[in-house]
Scaffold this active site. Sequence first.
Site, short mmCIF file in Angstrom:
data_model
loop_
_atom_site.label_atom_id
_atom_site.label_comp_id
_atom_site.label_asym_id
_atom_site.label_seq_id
_atom_site.Cartn_x
_atom_site.Cartn_y
_atom_site.Cartn_z
N LYS B 79 -17.94 17.18 -5.40
CA LYS B 79 -17.65 16.10 -4.45
C LYS B 79 -16.14 15.93 -4.34
O LYS B 79 -15.42 15.97 -5.36
CB LYS B 79 -18.32 14.81 -4.93
CG LYS B 79 -18.27 13.65 -3.93
CD LYS B 79 -19.01 12.43 -4.50
CE LYS B 79 -19.06 11.27 -3.52
NZ LYS B 79 -19.76 10.10 -4.09
N SER B 154 -23.01 8.17 -0.89
CA SER B 154 -21.84 8.84 -0.38
C SER B 154 -21.74 10.32 -0.75
O SER B 154 -20.97 11.05 -0.14
CB SER B 154 -20.58 8.12 -0.85
OG SER B 154 -20.44 8.23 -2.25
N SER B 178 -24.89 6.40 -4.89
CA SER B 178 -24.30 7.51 -4.15
C SER B 178 -24.69 8.91 -4.62
O SER B 178 -24.39 9.89 -3.94
CB SER B 178 -22.77 7.40 -4.15
OG SER B 178 -22.37 6.42 -3.22
#
Lengths: 96, 490, 479
Positions: B79, B154, B178
């Site tokens: 990420k 996210s 997330s």
Amino acid sequence: MKVTKEDFENVANLSRLSIPDSQTEAYLSQMDAILSYMDNLSEVDTEKVKPTTYALPMENVFRADEVRPSLPRELALSNAPLQEDGYFKVPRVLEE
Amino acid sequence: MKLYEKTAHELHDLLTAKEITATELAEDVFSRVDAVEGEVQAYLTLTRDEALEQAKTVDARIAKGEKLPFLAGIPGAIKDNICTKGTRTTCASKILEHFVPPYDAAVMEKLAKESPVLVGKANLDEFAMGGSTENSAYQKTHNPHDLSKVPGGSSGGSAAAVAAGTAIWALGSDTGGSIRQPASFCGIVGLKPTYGRVSRYGLVAYASSLDQIGPLTRDVRDAANLMNIIAGHDPMDSTSSSAAVPDYTKALTGDVKGLKIGLPKEYFVEGLDSEVETAVRKAVEDFRAMGAEMKEITLPHTKYAISTYYLIAPAEAATNLERYDGVSYGERIDGADLVEMMTNTRTELFGEEVKRRIMIGNYALSAGYYDAYYLKALKVRTLIQQDYMEAFKSVDVILAPTAPTPAFGIGEMVSDPLKMYLQDVCTVPLNLAGIPGLTLPCGVSSAGLPIGLQIIGKPLGEETILGAAYAYEESHDYKNKIAAVGGEKA
Amino acid sequence: MKYEAVIGLEIHCELKTKTKIFCGCATGFGAEQNTHVCPVCLGLPGVLPTINRRVVEFGIKAGLATNCTINKYSKFDRKNYYYPDLPKNWQTSQYDLPIAEHGWVDIDVEGEKKRIRLTRIHMEEDAGKLVHSGNTIKDSASSNVDYNRTGVPLLEIVSEPDLRSAEEARAYMEKIKAIMEYIDVSNCRMEEGNLRADINVSLRPVGTTELGTRTEMKNINSFKSLVEAIEYEIERQTEVLEDGGHIIQETRTFDPARGITLSMRSKENAHDYRYMPEPDLPPIVTTEEEIEKFRSELPELPDARRARLEKEYGLSDYDAGILTGSRAMAEYFDAVIATGADAKLAANWIMGDLSKNLNAESITIEKSPVEAKRLGEMILLIMKNTISGKIAKKVFQEMWTSKDAPAKIVEDKGLVQITDTAAIEGIVDEVIAKNEKAVADYKGGNKKAIGALVGQVMKGSKGKANPQMVNELLAKKLQ
């Protein structure tokens, strides 16, 4: 409205954000909806409740006073938007 | 079966048996990237050249007959809010468009010892603020199972990559769901560890007391193996737990006999999609059939979790994001003086959702409102924690939906932030309590979208939830379903 | 109307740790710009702070040495404000649970003892430094930032508004400096910014208790500036009030060159620091046992040392106060005594010739060209009658510029005292013969006339005759 125009401008200033007038109303109404929803917290009796800052209890986590290498200066400055003579350069500072 | 469709442990075995090379594997994954990334758009930065170099190095080790660590040569995604030395780390924000960290996150140092192959940096909602990855300043990631749907967020890029076959595994971060919510939307396994189980050093802070890094994988065994690698104390993170790290794969026995499972009634309430409810209730029955004991429990303060979370997280975020001011790193928009420069930079380069949360956070912290909002939220947080601790006196794990609905449509909720926030109802309470939660697929909706089951554990109870998840996964056929991106047959 | 000044000080004291408060970068003054920096103190995305254990120890010691209560549960907070010398745009400091609270120190001003209360002592990080392109911040088109000092540990020591004059403020700051030196937590080098004060000054009519509107002067880094800034501000505020005006609450800068304070333009929209607990740093919990252990390890503090010098050596309260007023002075005195030198002589020499020379050349006592050991040896020569006090002054001046031992100087320069009766007698006889008038005066009852004769004998011996013997011989011969 929960959030007054004055609050809004103060908070924008604290946030170092400049919300254009054309967007102020949309921001205000969204903030208002969100903060109004959050008023459900006032139902909760927290008089004798301690606040929780840390997700889990922990204490006394220390580091020994031992020197570790610093970054080479070129690397420290490598992401600087503007630099001069090994310094980070910023525009005119008006406020102390 | 194509290589990119396999799990990490299967690929590890193939590499170890010299049936495949790391280079073949990397090339296969990159060919998948070439085929589907244009539609999925999971990556902000692809590191193809470095990846192929890494693969070569692993092949050299195989040739020398070295014993390979678990992740050696296995392609994964990181990420883009986890700092990677020398590779730009944007947090999907314009403000860090060219930011190249001069240091590695603690998890990257741990991963480096394993010699994985890194495919690239995965898309996210800007600064991890959002539940759909639509708040990325660069691109919208599409759900590989249905390109018109969001991948969740996210960690939407991480989840979509693993589901689309463009990464075998991924790291994400979870502040209010997330990791779990996008894993659920994309039909994969996602684990948010106990707060402090994995070092946050190098994870760009959103809300410091809630953030946690965790794995997104094709199956439970891969999640356990990744935890073996990334968990553990880090002297650079004072909030990281010093508890010993077990071998999480040892917990994967397939046996849940006598496991006490709690069912919180507060998680099965209005707004819960009926297909999701049916799938989760079916999973509960399956656990019972496997010998687990069921118990209704109550977590009475659950209904305050959204309010609590959306005060604490923005307040922490408001301060955490003060550093993006154009002074010493990141982008700068000039101004006549310093204050103007800072204000221009932040106004023009932060996205709408980030600005909204900064505003709410500063409102909650500002003079006159601190007690009514921020302090109040900290106190309710205590009550939410106590609910769980009370429940865990009589149960080992708690089952719940991961998200109230399957993946929703791109653009469906962007105009109503509050509605978007309410989607986090099943995930944020865990972050507030600091406890671990795992999601794994437990069904498919009539529209063909994955549904996730959330298994919630005690602090440092990762073994228990991995064990329960493994038992469920073994007795079902939901694992490792690579999405047929855009109707293509996988 | 007569006004009294109400003054409070916030003293920032840089701690002498090896590393910064939240990262392993070296502290230290004068390094090249931006070379003592790392991802943590640069506030890069993703970094986390870690607490330097020494800083907490120093905070507890400072609290105990100033009679504070140590908070058994203490934590760090974020103090939010934007400034380019603060990379995160918050200062990690302590808000509602500082490491120490509710203390006091005693000061002496003009022989009066006064107790000054301490509100609190908290730990925090220092900020970086701005270098302006122009002469002042206002006429600079740009500024350059050096983050070397960012994260250097500070204690902020906050007094109650108990001070009433510039002299009291000075005495208070000197006392804090001495205590921090004694407990060895700071170098307290004001010229390097180790010790800086923010001063709050307000006035109120004598006899009233309500506080007036105050002004603040920040970053005062010398005792001279401290006194001048306060005196100027009292005078300025008195004039404003006497003219029927109002004091504006504001921050003013002190211009040391002109000795005046200047308004910094009142665009002061009262700071809202939005303090919040620092979630990245677990709280600091200290047990009673640990506190007592720290207490037992404290060295002798200035007040106790002063009392001991009075008692052990019979020094006056005033002398003992000066000799213990700084750690360096006290250690110098001890080192002189350690040679076997007489304490009163040592006190006189340190406060007399030594201080005079040091002041004249603006040298600190640590760097005195005459080391304590040599001064002690010189005093021993006086005590053994090898030299007289008067000759000692010559020897001392020689020692100031030479590295030689006092005995060698006395030897080389032939300054050994004459104690040979016959030799002195010769000079005495000569002087009596040559000074009939003085002799007659003396014999006529003017006993003071002997002084002139002694002077002549000393002169005749080039100052080397033992003055006591000269006196005795003269008295005997003139009987």
